[in-house]
Design an enzyme around this catalytic site. Structure first.
Site, PDB file in Angstrom:
ATOM      1  N   GLU A 442      18.922 -57.819 -45.329  1.00  0.00           N
ATOM      2  CA  GLU A 442      18.356 -58.577 -44.170  1.00  0.00           C
ATOM      3  C   GLU A 442      19.645 -59.386 -43.271  1.00  0.00           C
ATOM      4  OE1 GLU A 442      15.542 -58.469 -43.160  1.00  0.00           O
ATOM      5  OE2 GLU A 442      14.354 -57.388 -44.441  1.00  0.00           O
ATOM      6  N   GLY A 443      20.458 -58.933 -43.543  1.00  0.00           N
ATOM      7  CA  GLY A 443      21.719 -59.542 -42.865  1.00  0.00           C
ATOM      8  C   GLY A 443      22.740 -60.194 -43.709  1.00  0.00           C
TER       9      GLY A 443
END
Length: 594
Positions: A442-443
């Site tokens: 998610e980053g």
């Protein structure tokens, strides 16, 4: 591993005593008739039973067994399918889904507590309903009425699950260079072709259908991220009545063999001219996908929080039971040949660090959830805009700081166990392995730090920092008469001033030094995190003093606040010093000197 017990008292304290979320709910037209303190308590009590009695007992065995992959099919560990069915039948897959499509419609401040319980019970299992919730939100916000009516009731009920298919073998964070193609068909659908990697829940045996949200490019797409469109691509194409029709032209090519989350299927997905339908507008896929990223990134942060809570419970039980060595005379049990390791200073240091960061993290995740609720349900435009600004600032902190400190807490727990924390028998090492991925997906946390400092703070010329600074300053002004907390109040004021000071300094230097933002972004994010926790700990401490007579357990809350200010908040001094160094020390070496 200790039996998991949901920290229900602390959740209620944070929700209702500290943040008074019920007042927000009653002011929101969409929530007023369905949500109050009693209802929230009943929901979380039931959620605790699900986490404690259904999910947690299977966690270690599921980790040992893992998922298996044979001829394109993924089989989840024994008991997962039955547990997921029971979860779905209880309505727990669609807790945040729109009630119009059969969901509970819970506000985020409340669903964050449920998510924490599920993550404490088993991060691997939590990913299947968690990714489905994100897909539901995206379709609900951007899908056509036809798509919503066809897919959302089945997804909210847990009959079908969902995924997000972004990453490709050659494109990690840089989605602008994805190669997946979408070719228009005469019937209004699109033929989707491409390969996606690291797809959580891309293939499994929990449900009969999996709804993939896929990023791809149309033939006339502009270059870069502005040319990405979003498509819904089901594993099995549904008929108009929602029944399952023919299999789509997609397959799972393989699964990843990972350090942790062994019971979660992480898949390579191949789309070979699969039928898909456009979600939202052409070339606007990335903004559509990112509308729910604030929720998803908080959700990933909560994975770190959930693991930290489980780690604390495990380590505390072990420390009380483990008899070894003698404490100082003041703590020694003279009637026993040895004391529990709880008497030793280093064990106490680790346990109290875990306790302070976990309870601070719970307050933080609830506070961010409250901001998300206000941005969505706020009674007026000013309230919604201010909450939006806070969400923009705090989302990267929620994802990165909660997972960085979550890993720290699981490692502290492992250290309390000593050698037993390193062997599989006790289950503590699983928490370390499972939590590690949350800093990456998610980053990555480095990307979150760049987002915070580069895009949010410097990109707004410091404007996005102002609502946070204003809120903390107003709280400090209200505290001026609370003499018992004068020292901590002064510490928070100093930390806030340091944050504002280095922010102004970075804004000034950024134009002349193109490396400075990337050089200090991680330290800056951690600085913001520790200041946020200090603010929340002081809020909790002052409320705990007021409520202690009726809730005696809050005496420990006051003592933990003292520990946070004495032993953890001073970390900001080292962070400020590192930030002030700028990029100089990082760029002294030539490439061949590494």
């Amino acid at each position: 591993m200790a039996d998991y017990r949901a920290p229900r008292d602390d959740m209620d304290f944070v929700l209702h005593d500290v943040f008074n979320v019920s007042a927000d709910w009653q002011q929101a037209e969409e929530l007023a008739d369905m949500m109050d303190e009693d209802t929230a308590t009943a929901i979380l009590d039931e959620a605790a039973k699900v986490a404690e009695n259904l999910i947690a007992p299977l966690s270690r065995a599921a980790d040992e067994q893992g998922v298996s992959f044979t001829e394109g099919k993924v089989t989840t560990p024994d008991g997962f399918k039955q547990n997921f069915k029971q979860l779905a039948e209880g309505g727990w897959v669609g807790v945040t889904a729109n009630p119009e499509f059969g969901g509970m419609g819970l506000p985020k401040s409340l669903s964050a507590q449920y998510e924490e319980m599920l993550c404490s019970a088993d991060i691997s299992f939590s990913l299947y309903p968690g990714l489905t919730s994100g897909a539901i939100m995206t379709l609900d916000l951007h899908g056509s009425d036809e798509l919503k009516q066809l897919y959302l009731p089945k997804m909210a009920s847990g009959e079908w699950t969902g995924t997000m298919c972004l990453t490709e073998p050659h494109a990690g964070t840089d989605l602008g260079i994805i190669k997946s193609k979408a070719i228009p068909e005469s019937d209004g659908s699109y033929a989707i072709t491409g390969t996606k990697i690291f797809i959580t829940g891309g293939e499994h045996d929990l449900t009969d259908n999996i709804v993939h949200l896929v990023l791809a490019k149309l033939p006339d797409a502009p270059a870069g991220t502005k040319g990405i469109s979003l498509f819904v691509v089901p594993k099995v194409i549904p008929n108009d009545d929602g029944s399952l029709g023919e299999a789509n032209s997609l397959s799972c090519g393989s699964i990843e063999h990972k350090m942790g989350i062994h019971a979660s299927a992480t898949c390579v997905m191949n789309f070979d001219g699969a039928k898909g339908w456009l979600v939202g507008e052409p070339h606007r896929g990335l903004p559509a996908m990112f509308t729910m990223m604030n929720y998803e990134r908080l959700g990933v942060g909560i994975q770190g929080l959930g693991a930290a809570e489980r780690s604390y419970q495990n380590a505390l039980e072990y420390a009380k039971d483990r008899i070894q060595g003698r404490g100082a005379k003041a703590t020694r049990d003279n009637n026993a040949e040895a004391d529990s390791i709880l008497v030793h200073g280093d064990v106490r240091r680790m346990l109290l660090t875990m306790k302070a960061m976990t309870e601070g993290g719970r307050a933080f995740s609830t506070w961010v959830g409250q901001q998300l609720d206000r941005a969505k349900y706020g009674a007026d435009e000013q309230t919604r805009q201010q909450a939006d600004a806070m969400v923009a600032l705090l989302t990267p902190v929620a994802k990165a700081f909660l997972t960085d400190t979550g890993l720290e807490s699981t490692i502290h727990g492992q250290q309390v166990f000593g050698g037993h924390g390193y062997v599989r028998e006790w289950g503590q090492e699983q928490l370390v392995r499972d939590t590690r991925i949350a800093q990456i997906y998610e980053g990555t946390n480095g990307i979150q730090a760049l987002d915070l400092l580069g895009r949010k703070v410097c990109g707004s010329q410091g404007k996005l920092l102002e609502p946070f600074t204003q809120e903390v300053n107003e709280f400090l002004a209200q505290m001026s008469s609370k003499h018992d907390w004068n020292a901590e109040r002064a510490q928070l004021q100093q930390a806030l001033d340091s944050l504002n000071g280095v922010s102004a300094e970075l804004l000034q230097k950024a134009g002349a030094d193109e490396n400075i933002i990337s050089a200090v972004a991680v330290e800056y994010l951690h600085l913001v995190g520790y200041v946020c926790y200090a603010y929340l700990w002081l809020r909790m401490a002052t409320v705990a003093e007021q409520k202690q007579a009726e809730k005696p357990y809050l005496g420990a809350k006051i003592k933990t606040a003292k520990f946070y200010f004495a032993r953890i908040l001073p970390r900001v001094n080292a962070l400020v010093a590192a930030i002030k160094d700028g990029s100089e020390s990082l760029y002294l070496h030539d490439e061949d000197e590494f």
